[in-house]
Design a protein around this motif. Structure first.
Motif, PDB file in Angstrom:
ATOM      1  N   GLN A   4       0.850  -1.191   0.000  1.00 22.17           N
ATOM      2  CA  GLN A   4       0.000   0.000   0.000  1.00 22.17           C
ATOM      3  C   GLN A   4       0.881   1.235   0.000  1.00 22.17           C
ATOM      4  OE1 GLN A   4      -3.263  -0.092   2.799  1.00 22.17           O
ATOM      5  NE2 GLN A   4      -2.936   2.034   3.404  1.00 22.17           N
ATOM      6  N   VAL A   5       0.607   2.162  -0.924  1.00 22.91           N
ATOM      7  CA  VAL A   5       1.322   3.433  -0.924  1.00 22.91           C
ATOM      8  C   VAL A   5       0.467   4.459  -0.201  1.00 22.91           C
ATOM      9  CG1 VAL A   5       0.423   4.081  -3.216  1.00 22.91           C
ATOM     10  CG2 VAL A   5       2.449   5.227  -2.299  1.00 22.91           C
ATOM     11  N   ALA A   6       1.051   5.162   0.758  1.00 27.25           N
ATOM     12  CA  ALA A   6       0.362   6.229   1.472  1.00 27.25           C
ATOM     13  C   ALA A   6       0.735   7.552   0.816  1.00 27.25           C
ATOM     14  CB  ALA A   6       0.750   6.232   2.939  1.00 27.25           C
ATOM     15  N   ILE A   7      -0.236   8.200   0.207  1.00 28.86           N
ATOM     16  CA  ILE A   7       0.021   9.461  -0.498  1.00 28.86           C
ATOM     17  C   ILE A   7      -0.290  10.609   0.452  1.00 28.86           C
ATOM     18  CG2 ILE A   7      -0.579  10.895  -2.476  1.00 28.86           C
ATOM     19  CD1 ILE A   7      -1.156   8.404  -4.059  1.00 28.86           C
ATOM     20  N   ASP A   8       0.742  11.110   1.078  1.00 27.99           N
ATOM     21  CA  ASP A   8       0.590  12.204   2.042  1.00 27.99           C
ATOM     22  C   ASP A   8       0.951  13.531   1.384  1.00 27.99           C
ATOM     23  OD1 ASP A   8      -0.321  10.633   4.174  1.00 27.99           O
ATOM     24  OD2 ASP A   8       1.714  10.069   4.708  1.00 27.99           O
ATOM     25  N   LEU A   9       0.339  13.780   0.239  1.00 28.25           N
ATOM     26  CA  LEU A   9       0.498  15.043  -0.474  1.00 28.25           C
ATOM     27  C   LEU A   9      -0.752  15.874  -0.233  1.00 28.25           C
ATOM     28  CD1 LEU A   9       2.019  13.531  -3.744  1.00 28.25           C
ATOM     29  CD2 LEU A   9       3.235  14.438  -1.747  1.00 28.25           C
ATOM     30  N   LEU A  10      -0.827  17.058  -0.797  1.00 30.81           N
ATOM     31  CA  LEU A  10      -1.917  17.967  -0.422  1.00 30.81           C
ATOM     32  C   LEU A  10      -2.884  18.333  -1.540  1.00 30.81           C
ATOM     33  CD1 LEU A  10      -0.069  20.429   1.995  1.00 30.81           C
ATOM     34  CD2 LEU A  10      -1.489  18.447   2.556  1.00 30.81           C
ATOM     35  N   THR A  11      -2.576  17.978  -2.774  1.00 30.46           N
ATOM     36  CA  THR A  11      -3.498  18.321  -3.860  1.00 30.46           C
ATOM     37  C   THR A  11      -3.848  17.087  -4.674  1.00 30.46           C
ATOM     38  OG1 THR A  11      -1.832  18.784  -5.561  1.00 30.46           O
ATOM     39  CG2 THR A  11      -2.393  20.592  -4.027  1.00 30.46           C
ATOM     40  N   THR A  12      -5.024  17.125  -5.276  1.00 31.22           N
ATOM     41  CA  THR A  12      -5.447  16.014  -6.126  1.00 31.22           C
ATOM     42  C   THR A  12      -4.498  15.846  -7.298  1.00 31.22           C
ATOM     43  OG1 THR A  12      -7.761  16.342  -5.497  1.00 31.22           O
ATOM     44  CG2 THR A  12      -7.351  15.113  -7.518  1.00 31.22           C
ATOM     45  N   ALA A  13      -4.052  16.946  -7.867  1.00 29.84           N
ATOM     46  CA  ALA A  13      -3.137  16.864  -9.017  1.00 29.84           C
ATOM     47  C   ALA A  13      -1.855  16.144  -8.641  1.00 29.84           C
ATOM     48  CB  ALA A  13      -2.830  18.270  -9.531  1.00 29.84           C
ATOM     49  N   ASP A  14      -1.293  16.478  -7.484  1.00 28.02           N
ATOM     50  CA  ASP A  14      -0.066  15.818  -7.051  1.00 28.02           C
ATOM     51  C   ASP A  14      -0.316  14.341  -6.733  1.00 28.02           C
ATOM     52  OD1 ASP A  14       1.456  18.091  -7.359  1.00 28.02           O
ATOM     53  OD2 ASP A  14       1.383  18.652  -5.227  1.00 28.02           O
ATOM     54  N   ALA A  15      -1.469  14.057  -6.136  1.00 29.56           N
ATOM     55  CA  ALA A  15      -1.810  12.668  -5.820  1.00 29.56           C
ATOM     56  C   ALA A  15      -1.958  11.845  -7.095  1.00 29.56           C
ATOM     57  CB  ALA A  15      -3.098  12.615  -5.002  1.00 29.56           C
ATOM     58  N   LEU A  16      -2.586  12.414  -8.095  1.00 33.46           N
ATOM     59  CA  LEU A  16      -2.748  11.706  -9.367  1.00 33.46           C
ATOM     60  C   LEU A  16      -1.407  11.490 -10.049  1.00 33.46           C
ATOM     61  CD1 LEU A  16      -5.978  13.408 -10.734  1.00 33.46           C
ATOM     62  CD2 LEU A  16      -5.718  10.978 -10.162  1.00 33.46           C
ATOM     63  N   ALA A  17      -0.557  12.503 -10.008  1.00 32.03           N
ATOM     64  CA  ALA A  17       0.755  12.372 -10.635  1.00 32.03           C
ATOM     65  C   ALA A  17       1.550  11.235  -9.995  1.00 32.03           C
ATOM     66  CB  ALA A  17       1.516  13.686 -10.542  1.00 32.03           C
ATOM     67  N   LEU A  18       1.521  11.175  -8.656  1.00 30.12           N
ATOM     68  CA  LEU A  18       2.244  10.116  -7.967  1.00 30.12           C
ATOM     69  C   LEU A  18       1.594   8.758  -8.203  1.00 30.12           C
ATOM     70  CD1 LEU A  18       4.478   9.208  -6.046  1.00 30.12           C
ATOM     71  CD2 LEU A  18       2.934   9.702  -4.141  1.00 30.12           C
ATOM     72  N   SER A  19       0.283   8.705  -8.132  1.00 30.91           N
ATOM     73  CA  SER A  19      -0.399   7.413  -8.300  1.00 30.91           C
ATOM     74  C   SER A  19      -0.139   6.832  -9.682  1.00 30.91           C
ATOM     75  CB  SER A  19      -1.898   7.554  -8.041  1.00 30.91           C
ATOM     76  OG  SER A  19      -2.537   8.344  -9.022  1.00 30.91           O
ATOM     77  N   HIS A  20      -0.063   7.671 -10.707  1.00 29.70           N
ATOM     78  CA  HIS A  20       0.226   7.173 -12.052  1.00 29.70           C
ATOM     79  C   HIS A  20       1.617   6.554 -12.122  1.00 29.70           C
ATOM     80  CE1 HIS A  20      -3.408   8.307 -14.093  1.00 29.70           C
ATOM     81  NE2 HIS A  20      -3.280   9.591 -13.812  1.00 29.70           N
ATOM     82  N   GLN A  21       2.560   7.098 -11.368  1.00 38.03           N
ATOM     83  CA  GLN A  21       3.916   6.564 -11.366  1.00 38.03           C
ATOM     84  C   GLN A  21       3.998   5.199 -10.674  1.00 38.03           C
ATOM     85  OE1 GLN A  21       7.243   9.404 -10.407  1.00 38.03           O
ATOM     86  NE2 GLN A  21       5.548  10.815 -10.014  1.00 38.03           N
ATOM     87  N   VAL A  22       3.289   5.065  -9.565  1.00 32.94           N
ATOM     88  CA  VAL A  22       3.504   3.879  -8.722  1.00 32.94           C
ATOM     89  C   VAL A  22       2.442   2.800  -8.877  1.00 32.94           C
ATOM     90  CG1 VAL A  22       4.714   5.327  -7.057  1.00 32.94           C
ATOM     91  CG2 VAL A  22       2.292   4.799  -6.682  1.00 32.94           C
ATOM     92  N   ALA A  23       1.323   3.107  -9.514  1.00 30.88           N
ATOM     93  CA  ALA A  23       0.216   2.153  -9.596  1.00 30.88           C
ATOM     94  C   ALA A  23       0.607   0.777 -10.123  1.00 30.88           C
ATOM     95  CB  ALA A  23      -0.921   2.736 -10.440  1.00 30.88           C
TER      96      ALA A  23
END
Length: 214
Positions: A4-23
């Motif tokens: 499980q990746v915990a995305i402790d970022l603050l914006t949806t855009a940043d969360a989406l950018a990270l999730s696309h990398q690690v999914a």
């Protein structure tokens, strides 16, 4: 064991950018409490729409109104939501009721609980999917902190559990050996120079430690 990746970022855009990398390398995408507080429930919907094949974990850390808050998150697309393990049994039961109505699951977060082992067993009886044996960022920053405390409590509880707090490449084998169902990695992934590579290395380490099929 799932990753499980915990995305402790603050914006949806940043969360989406990270999730696309690690999914490609994780099983569960967790949207951290600060992200949901800052971006709202729409962040859950956005990530679920982008990754319908992944479990989306909404880290609400609900302390009251369990059924209502869980229902809101499930309606937004969450597959799993957290309630605080220290919350009243009625709050836990309400969240579980909402989960069953949606065909989803509740995770009880044991952060700061004084008796994680005993409470984990009670929470399992209340119907949670699993408990999260969790040391928060503040606890991890204290001198002498060791992930072994979490691993010990998870093992002793005898119920399905995840580990969150110090999961990284150097500890992932210990987490797997403890019998955890889920390893939760936050900074080890999102704080890495190459988050995709970090997630891939963790997933490969988990696979390497799995017992060979008979």
């Amino acid at each position: 064991m799932k990753l499980q990746v915990a995305i402790d970022l603050l914006t949806t855009a940043d969360a989406l950018a990270l999730s696309h990398q690690v999914a490609p390398h994780v099983d569960i995408i967790e949207l951290g409490t600060p992200l949901i507080k800052n971006a709202g429930l729409s962040a859950i919907s956005a990530v679920k729409a982008a990754h319908p094949d992944k479990q989306v974990f909404a880290d609400l850390k609900t302390a009251d109104a369990g059924e209502l808050e869980a229902d809101l998150a499930f309606a937004a697309g969450a597959d799993l939501v957290t309630v605080l393990g220290s919350a009243a049994d009625a709050t836990i039961a309400g969240a579980v009721k909402a989960a069953r109505a949606h065909g989803k699951g509740v995770v009880a977060d044991l952060i700061n609980h004084p008796d994680r082992v005993h409470r984990a067993r009670e929470l399992a009886e209340l119907g949670v999917e699993f408990v999260e044996v969790h040391a928060g960022l503040d606890e991890q920053a204290q001198p002498g902190y060791s992930i072994e405390v979490l691993l010990r409590d998870g093992r002793e509880s005898g119920v399905p559990f995840s580990i969150a707090g110090g999961v990284k490449l150097s500890t992932i084998a210990q987490v797997q050996a403890s019998g955890a169902s889920v390893a939760v990695a936050g900074a080890a992934i999102y704080g890495a120079p190459d988050p995709a590579a970090a997630a891939r290395e963790l997933k490969e380490a988990i696979r390497a430690a799995e017992p060979a099929a008979v």
